[in-house]
Design a protein around this motif. Structure first.
Motif, PDB file in Angstrom:
ATOM      1  N   ALA A 424      17.595  21.773   2.301  1.00 49.35           N
ATOM      2  CA  ALA A 424      16.958  20.582   1.754  1.00 49.35           C
ATOM      3  C   ALA A 424      16.809  19.592   2.908  1.00 49.35           C
ATOM      4  N   ALA A 425      15.828  18.696   2.782  1.00 46.68           N
ATOM      5  CA  ALA A 425      15.566  17.750   3.872  1.00 46.68           C
ATOM      6  C   ALA A 425      16.831  16.952   4.196  1.00 46.68           C
ATOM      7  N   SER A 426      17.597  16.609   3.146  1.00 43.59           N
ATOM      8  CA  SER A 426      18.772  15.767   3.371  1.00 43.59           C
ATOM      9  C   SER A 426      19.847  16.483   4.189  1.00 43.59           C
ATOM     10  N   ASP A 427      19.825  17.839   4.194  1.00 51.41           N
ATOM     11  CA  ASP A 427      20.789  18.593   4.998  1.00 51.41           C
ATOM     12  C   ASP A 427      20.499  18.444   6.487  1.00 51.41           C
ATOM     13  N   LEU A 428      19.251  18.166   6.810  1.00 53.25           N
ATOM     14  CA  LEU A 428      18.837  18.254   8.214  1.00 53.25           C
ATOM     15  C   LEU A 428      18.535  16.906   8.848  1.00 53.25           C
ATOM     16  N   LEU A 429      18.000  15.979   8.061  1.00 52.07           N
ATOM     17  CA  LEU A 429      17.568  14.706   8.634  1.00 52.07           C
ATOM     18  C   LEU A 429      18.743  13.983   9.288  1.00 52.07           C
ATOM     19  N   GLY A 430      18.505  13.435  10.479  1.00 55.27           N
ATOM     20  CA  GLY A 430      19.542  12.665  11.162  1.00 55.27           C
ATOM     21  C   GLY A 430      20.510  13.513  11.952  1.00 55.27           C
ATOM     22  N   ARG A 431      20.371  14.850  11.858  1.00 56.63           N
ATOM     23  CA  ARG A 431      21.293  15.701  12.626  1.00 56.63           C
ATOM     24  C   ARG A 431      20.581  16.281  13.847  1.00 56.63           C
ATOM     25  N   VAL A 432      21.340  16.546  14.905  1.00 54.99           N
ATOM     26  CA  VAL A 432      20.751  17.163  16.097  1.00 54.99           C
ATOM     27  C   VAL A 432      20.207  18.528  15.680  1.00 54.99           C
ATOM     28  N   TYR A 433      18.935  18.782  16.001  1.00 60.20           N
ATOM     29  CA  TYR A 433      18.262  19.933  15.405  1.00 60.20           C
ATOM     30  C   TYR A 433      18.927  21.260  15.746  1.00 60.20           C
ATOM     31  N   ALA A 434      19.405  21.383  17.005  1.00 58.47           N
ATOM     32  CA  ALA A 434      19.976  22.669  17.417  1.00 58.47           C
ATOM     33  C   ALA A 434      21.248  22.974  16.629  1.00 58.47           C
ATOM     34  N   GLU A 435      22.019  21.920  16.300  1.00 60.41           N
ATOM     35  CA  GLU A 435      23.232  22.120  15.502  1.00 60.41           C
ATOM     36  C   GLU A 435      22.887  22.331  14.051  1.00 60.41           C
ATOM     37  N   ALA A 436      21.960  21.505  13.551  1.00 56.40           N
ATOM     38  CA  ALA A 436      21.607  21.583  12.133  1.00 56.40           C
ATOM     39  C   ALA A 436      21.075  22.965  11.787  1.00 56.40           C
ATOM     40  N   LEU A 437      20.285  23.553  12.697  1.00 60.15           N
ATOM     41  CA  LEU A 437      19.690  24.856  12.410  1.00 60.15           C
ATOM     42  C   LEU A 437      20.535  26.005  12.954  1.00 60.15           C
ATOM     43  N   GLY A 438      21.642  25.673  13.596  1.00 58.73           N
ATOM     44  CA  GLY A 438      22.511  26.722  14.143  1.00 58.73           C
ATOM     45  C   GLY A 438      21.781  27.588  15.145  1.00 58.73           C
ATOM     46  N   ILE A 439      21.100  26.962  16.090  1.00 58.07           N
ATOM     47  CA  ILE A 439      20.276  27.716  17.033  1.00 58.07           C
ATOM     48  C   ILE A 439      21.123  28.394  18.099  1.00 58.07           C
ATOM     49  N   SER A 440      20.857  29.691  18.275  1.00 62.62           N
ATOM     50  CA  SER A 440      21.499  30.434  19.362  1.00 62.62           C
ATOM     51  C   SER A 440      20.413  31.312  19.973  1.00 62.62           C
ATOM     52  N   ASP A 441      20.719  32.039  21.037  1.00 62.11           N
ATOM     53  CA  ASP A 441      19.676  32.877  21.622  1.00 62.11           C
ATOM     54  C   ASP A 441      19.438  34.076  20.698  1.00 62.11           C
ATOM     55  N   ASP A 443      20.159  37.053  20.677  1.00 62.76           N
ATOM     56  CA  ASP A 443      21.264  37.961  20.391  1.00 62.76           C
ATOM     57  C   ASP A 443      22.419  37.254  19.703  1.00 62.76           C
ATOM     58  N   GLY A 444      22.228  35.963  19.371  1.00 59.00           N
ATOM     59  CA  GLY A 444      23.265  35.237  18.655  1.00 59.00           C
ATOM     60  C   GLY A 444      24.243  34.541  19.573  1.00 59.00           C
ATOM     61  N   LYS A 445      23.984  34.582  20.903  1.00 58.20           N
ATOM     62  CA  LYS A 445      24.883  33.894  21.816  1.00 58.20           C
ATOM     63  C   LYS A 445      24.528  32.412  21.873  1.00 58.20           C
ATOM     64  N   ALA A 446      25.558  31.583  22.010  1.00 62.70           N
ATOM     65  CA  ALA A 446      25.323  30.137  22.021  1.00 62.70           C
ATOM     66  C   ALA A 446      24.479  29.744  23.234  1.00 62.70           C
ATOM     67  N   ILE A 447      23.674  28.693  23.078  1.00 57.83           N
ATOM     68  CA  ILE A 447      22.911  28.216  24.230  1.00 57.83           C
ATOM     69  C   ILE A 447      23.414  26.826  24.599  1.00 57.83           C
ATOM     70  N   ILE A 448      23.321  26.506  25.877  1.00 61.42           N
ATOM     71  CA  ILE A 448      23.743  25.160  26.287  1.00 61.42           C
ATOM     72  C   ILE A 448      22.659  24.175  25.864  1.00 61.42           C
ATOM     73  N   PRO A 449      23.043  22.930  25.547  1.00 60.91           N
ATOM     74  CA  PRO A 449      22.072  21.950  25.040  1.00 60.91           C
ATOM     75  C   PRO A 449      20.878  21.779  25.989  1.00 60.91           C
ATOM     76  N   GLU A 450      21.125  21.887  27.325  1.00 64.84           N
ATOM     77  CA  GLU A 450      20.046  21.677  28.285  1.00 64.84           C
ATOM     78  C   GLU A 450      18.992  22.773  28.185  1.00 64.84           C
ATOM     79  N   ALA A 451      19.362  23.908  27.581  1.00 65.34           N
ATOM     80  CA  ALA A 451      18.402  25.012  27.501  1.00 65.34           C
ATOM     81  C   ALA A 451      17.551  24.914  26.241  1.00 65.34           C
ATOM     82  N   SER A 452      17.844  23.938  25.392  1.00 70.02           N
ATOM     83  CA  SER A 452      17.086  23.879  24.149  1.00 70.02           C
ATOM     84  C   SER A 452      15.696  23.301  24.423  1.00 70.02           C
ATOM     85  N   PRO A 453      14.688  23.877  23.759  1.00 69.81           N
ATOM     86  CA  PRO A 453      13.312  23.455  24.030  1.00 69.81           C
ATOM     87  C   PRO A 453      13.100  21.959  23.836  1.00 69.81           C
TER      88      PRO A 453
END
Lengths: 1003, 125
Positions: A424-441, A443-453
């Motif tokens: 839901a929009a309320s789950d995501l708004l105001g949160r850092v997108y990479a954390e909110a969406l659980g973004i990893s590479d 293969d599921g490995k964590a990415i450093i914040p500087e590597a996020s698009p």
């Protein structure tokens, strides 16, 4: 006095109102305010603005001597402008501080409470301009003079307010537009990097044109009217006339509309704004056409003759301006650059109210102001339209789009972003997108914040390339997305955040992985024999060999090269079959005729093969060459996998489903239970040392399965390790009645009985896509059930009391059964065979699907309109059938057209092959009735063209020809999936019968 | 110059390739052993202790990588020189071969002369 003052200020005020630049307006304001006060008394002037976040009045612009950090947390107690000789109000004194408190001051509150030009859509809050003009004087003012200055400052204040509010609002909309435009462009980049360009553009244009049109209608020029009304009111007052109006030409110069009118002592004309030129033209007021009839009406030369004509009619008819007693009238053109937009008309009842040169000049200035207002409104509207258009696009695209601020916290999302992530929009708004969406590479490995698009887009101020990431969905599952990010810059090129655009590529990536695996497997299978061939060839070339050794080497090379060649042949076979490019030559054939060539191949092992086939089996409906290939493969396996010898038994019988069931049984090694499931996969071989000597390409059983399934049959095995194996397959027998394509007759039954239910079953393992299809269906007034696998679909159907109206079937399903398997299951189950099936797939397997009896074929991405149309078509009882008759003979065309039209077909005709192809591609008729003997392009060529083009590949063709066909010609037509009718056989009943067979029309 | 005769184990499930390797190395009077799958290769390596193994990767039973890992992990067999033979030329295979402890790596199709040179070179060390 006021008129003179304004005339004095005229150019600057006009400038002020015309500008959309806040700073420029502010600086001009200070100058104008000085012009009012400073000649008399030295003054410090500040323009203050209410700062919403700081909740106080702050300096927007001020004289250098004025304290720049001045703030006031008060709203001055009086609502209107005021002159304060000695401030005593404690709050004000406190705010001004000791340095300023004892001086006289002018306080002009500036307040704009309504949008100036256009209300923002969607009831968004819009920023109000609120502020004050503060003039602090070093000397006391004589009371009388102060009042004049106060009046003039007040007047100036009202213009400044309007100008600032307008500029603010423009700024806001322009910024939003830039933001949306960035989002749209970023999305564009992603889309174009992975999608079919043409389709994307067409779909968007089609959908958004409608939204755009609505937007245009809503944003009519109501607010422009207000601005113009104000201008007219002021002008009438200033010029001391009794009425005035602003008229504008329509864009085509056909209509004149009065946009604003004001009168002081005459009642306003009723509904004057509704008048247009065409109405006025009909008021045939004789005798008023002559210019001389209205003295005092001097039309400026810029106004066209037609406009003068209609304007005069308007004035005489509605303002009742008569030849005498109409007073004095002044008319000025409203011009923007070189174009005349309209006119300002002033009228006074006294005939001797002469207009001076100053009057003319002033009115010209006002006309210029009106032109600026009109132009600003147009500009504003253009920006608003663009914004709405971008917004509509973002709301309707299937890709997820979100924006972030500079801290990469999500500030907005489009509906698709929520749909794809399931949040839901309320789950995501105001949160850092990479954390909110659980973004990893990926293969599921964590990415450093500087590597996020998002980070890179902001840091490098440019859009990133699409990259694949894994995200966590709200339901706990993970998905692969392709993500690009771009910086968002406002109109001043200041970066305020980032926009991210992503799409779900889980399925595509799975396909890529499987393809890689397959390529690697093929490369292994090819390199192994290649290694022997090259190696022995090198030994022959480089060593001295005895003749016996040489023979041995050459034999090995020959054997391995043969293996390589078989492998390539099998590989091409399976590719062709999986792509649906394999055409089958279905004919009526006795099983004996298929069996004999197989037994001939195994002459050497003939005594091991026992044949148990009853007599009087009905003939098969099959492609004999392919069945020989299958049977040969099974017998060869049976012999190879019985290394110690032993019988191989071939049994054939008619089973309960009225299919021919053929079994090949051996008593050899047998196949372990765990390997049986994968046995029909490509390159699968049972992992057993004893078998490695046996050879083979590993593709035989996969090919056999393709062949049998294309026939509508099934293939399976029963085996026990050490006891031997039995491979069994089924084939359809020849149906009674005329020749037909397998499966097509089932379509005929579909259409008749299932219209009472409006439920559509969607079988789609990509659940979000399935839901999307579902919402399309709901818009089309259907209900839907969604199941993610073939197995669940079968379970649901087996227990359902009411069968669905149709099934939308995805081919690439996860699970052990794919869409083809389910299609075969459905078509071979008497209870379910009648349900129309719509295949939705990224694969292009039209021919295969057609031969399996599907009702329609749609390729992904799905086109909503086409989907609904197709469902309506396959579920409607009496569909309208379009027939295209291609024949060079006028009489035949006429005859067919009459016969078929009487039978409720819609008939189009073409007199040549070329024309026929054109119409077939354009109109996609349900059936093409085709003559063979035509000049230039004959029927064979037409058929070949139809079958080689995507749009026409599945259109049934009926050949009606007087030509006697050779065997190879018949076979050719058959391969092109065409029915054949000689002209001598032709009767209206016969052609109708064939048409019904080919389009599946219920009797 | 009399050296003890080197024993070479050829482990490949493809008859033709085993035959090719045998023929390539035969003239140099090595003692040749053959294994048709991974399990047999491991068993023969442990019992016969060859000087060198030509080890195919994709075999039934234990794969070449697994056989290599087991032999290199056991002090009793760790000194056996292993040349890995594979049909895949991908980098990941080379990495995997190195990780499993293989001494050398050869991609199919290979030139017999090259194989012979490599074996001679390795055995002279």
């Amino acid at each position: 006095m006021q008129v003179e003052n304004l005339a004095h200020l005229d150019t600057q005020i006009l400038d002020l109102l015309g500008s959309l630049d806040i700073n420029y307006i502010a600086i001009q304001t200070l100058q104008l305010a000085h012009a009012q006060s400073s000649p008399l008394v030295a003054a410090q002037i500040a323009l203050l603005q209410w700062d919403v976040t700081a909740s106080c009045l702050c300096v927007l612009a001020a004289d250098p001597t004025f304290p720049q950090d001045f703030t006031a947390d008060l709203k001055f107690p009086t609502a209107g402008p005021i002159f304060v000789p000695h401030p005593t109000e404690p709050a004000l004194v406190a705010a001004l501080g000791p340095g300023l408190a004892n001086q006289s001051l002018f306080w002009i509150p500036l307040r704009q409470s309504r949008p100036v030009l256009a209300a923002p859509p969607n009831n968004e809050p819009f920023p109000l301009f609120e502020g004050a003009l503060l003039v602090i004087c070093s000397q006391p003012w004589p009371e009388g003079q102060a009042q004049v200055v106060l009046d003039n400052l007040t007047r100036l204040g009202s213009y400044v307010t309007t100008a600032l509010a307008k500029a603010h609002e423009y700024q806001r909309v322009a910024n939003e537009y830039f933001k949306l435009e960035t989002m749209r462009k970023t999305w564009h980049q992603l889309w174009f990097s992975v999608e079919d360009k043409q389709k994307a553009i067409e779909r968007l244009l089609g959908r958004n044109q409608a939204l755009h049109d609505i937007g245009l209608a809503i944003n009519s020029s109501l607010d422009l009217k207000e601005v113009l009304t104000r201008i007219v009111n002021e002008t009438v007052k200033m010029m001391a006339v009794t009425r005035g109006a602003i008229a504008l030409w329509s864009e085509d110069n056909q209509d004149i509309r009065i946009l604003a009118e004001h009168s002081t002592n005459v009642p306003a004309t009723q509904n004057l704004t509704e008048i247009n030129f065409s109405e006025v033209a009909e008021d045939n007021l004789a005798g008023l056409d002559d210019d001389n009839q209205l003295p005092g009406l001097n039309f400026p030369s810029e106004i066209s003759h037609e406009a003068v004509h209609s304007l005069r009619r308007l004035l005489t008819r509605y303002w009742k301006l008569q030849a005498t007693g109409s007073g004095s009238t002044l008319i000025t053109a409203v011009r923007w650059q070189k174009q005349t937009l309209g006119a300002i008309i002033l009228n006074h009842p006294a005939p001797d109210r002469s207009f001076s040169k100053e009057d003319h000049d002033l009115l010209n200035l006002i006309a210029g102001q009106a032109a600026v207002a009109i132009e600003n409104a147009r500009l504003f509207k253009a920006v608003t339209d663009e914004r709405n258009r971008s917004r509509a696009i973002l709301n309707s695209i299937a890709d997820g789009v979100f924006t972030t601020d500079l801290d990469l916290k999500i500030t907005s999302l489009n509906p698709a972003a929520l749909q794809l992530t399931k949040y839901a929009a309320s789950d995501l708004l105001g949160r850092v997108y990479a954390e909110a969406l659980g973004i990893s590479d990926r293969d599921g490995k964590a990415i450093i914040p500087e590597a996020s698009p998002g980070f890179q887009a902001i840091k490098f101020r440019s859009a990133t390339e699409p990259r694949i990431f894994q995200i966590k969905l709200a339901n706990g599952q993970s998905a692969l997305i392709a993500l690009v990010a771009a910086p968002i810059a406002d109109s001043g090129d200041v970066i305020s955040g980032a926009v991210g655009v992503f799409r779900d590529v889980t399925r595509e990536q799975e396909v890529v992985r499987m393809k890689d695996e397959f390529v690697s497997l093929v490369s292994h299978e090819l390199r192994t024999p290649m290694a022997s061939v090259l190696g022995f060839a090198e030994l022959i070339l480089t060593r001295k060999l005895t003749e016996s050794k040489l023979n041995l080497y050459v034999e090995t090379i020959h054997k391995e090269a043969q293996r390589l060649s078989n492998l390539i042949g099998d590989f091409l076979d399976i590719q062709r079959m999986e792509d649906g490019r394999q055409l089958y030559n279905f004919i009526e054939v006795d099983f004996d005729l298929v069996l004999r060539p197989v037994l001939d191949i195994f002459t050497a092992q003939r005594e091991r093969i026992e044949v148990n086939v009853p007599e009087n089996l009905p003939p098969l409906w099959a492609d004999p060459d392919r069945i020989v290939q299958t049977l040969t493969n099974l017998v060869s396996n049976a012999i190879k996998y019985s290394p110690k010898g032993g019988q191989v038994i071939i049994v054939a019988r008619l089973n309960q489903d009225n299919m021919l069931e053929i079994a090949v049984k051996d008593f050899g090694l047998g196949i372990p239970q765990e390997a049986q499931g994968q046995l029909f996969s490509k390159f699968y071989r049972v992992d057993n040392t004893d078998r490695r000597e046996i050879g083979g390409t590993g593709l035989g059983l996969a090919i056999s399965r393709e062949i049998i399934e294309a026939h509508g049959g099934k293939i399976w095995l029963d085996s026990e390790l050490g006891q031997g194996s039995t491979f069994t397959f089924t084939l359809p027998i020849k149906h009674s009645g005329p020749a037909q394509l397998p499966g097509l007759s089932e379509i005929a039954q579909n259409v008749s009985s299932l219209t009472d239910s409006r439920t559509v079953l969607i079988v789609e393992d990509n659940v979000s896509l399935g839901r999307l299809i579902g919402t399309y269906l709901e818009e089309g007034d259907f209900q839907y059930e969604l199941v993610p696998s073939a197995e669940q679909a079968i379970q649901l159907l087996d227990h359902a009391e009411i069968l669905p109206a149709t099934i939308v079937l995805d081919i690439g399903l996860a699970g052990s059964m794919d869409g083809w398997d389910l299609l075969i299951y459905l078509k071979t189950n008497p209870r379910l065979a009648a349900i129309p099936i719509i295949i939705s797939t990224v694969q292009d397997n039209k021919v295969r699907g057609l031969s399996l009896g599907q009702a329609a074929y749609l390729s992904k991405p799905l086109d909503t309109r086409k989907l609904i149309e197709t469902i309506n078509r396959v579920t409607t009882n009496q569909p309208q059938r379009n027939i295209l008759v291609v024949d060079d003979d006028t009489n035949v065309r006429q005859l067919l057209k009459e016969t078929l039209t009487v039978q409720d077909f819609v008939v189009a005709t073409a007199a040549s092959g070329e024309q026929g192809l054109k119409l077939a591609a354009q109109n996609r008729p349900d059936v093409v009735v085709l003559d063979l003997m035509m000049p230039r392009m004959d029927g064979f060529q037409v058929l070949a063209h139809l079958r080689s083009h995507r749009e026409t590949i599945d259109i049934p063709v009926i050949i009606v020809s007087a030509k006697e066909l050779t065997h190879s010609e018949r076979e050719y037509l058959h391969n092109g999936l065409a029915f054949f009718l000689t002209k001598s056989e032709y009767t209206p009943q016969r052609i109708r019968q064939l048409l019904e067979q080919s389009v599946g029309l219920a009797e | 110059m009399e050296q003890p005769q080197a024993t070479i184990l050829i482990a490949d499930d493809e008859d033709a390739l085993r035959f090719l390797a045998c023929e390539t190395l035969m003239d140099d009077s090595y003692q040749i052993l053959e294994a048709k799958d991974g399990n047999k290769a491991l068993e023969m390596a442990q019992s016969q202790h060859p000087t060198l193994i030509l080890l195919d990767v994709a075999m039934p039973g234990l794969t070449g990588f697994e056989v290599c890992q087991l032999l290199k992990g056991d002090p009793a067999t760790a000194d056996i020189i292993i040349i890995m033979l594979t049909a895949h030329g991908q980098n990941s295979d080379r990495e995997q071969a190195e990780a499993s402890g293989a001494d050398h790596f050869m991609t199919k199709p290979f030139s017999p002369a090259q194989l012979l040179r490599l074996v001679e070179e390795v055995l002279q060390k």
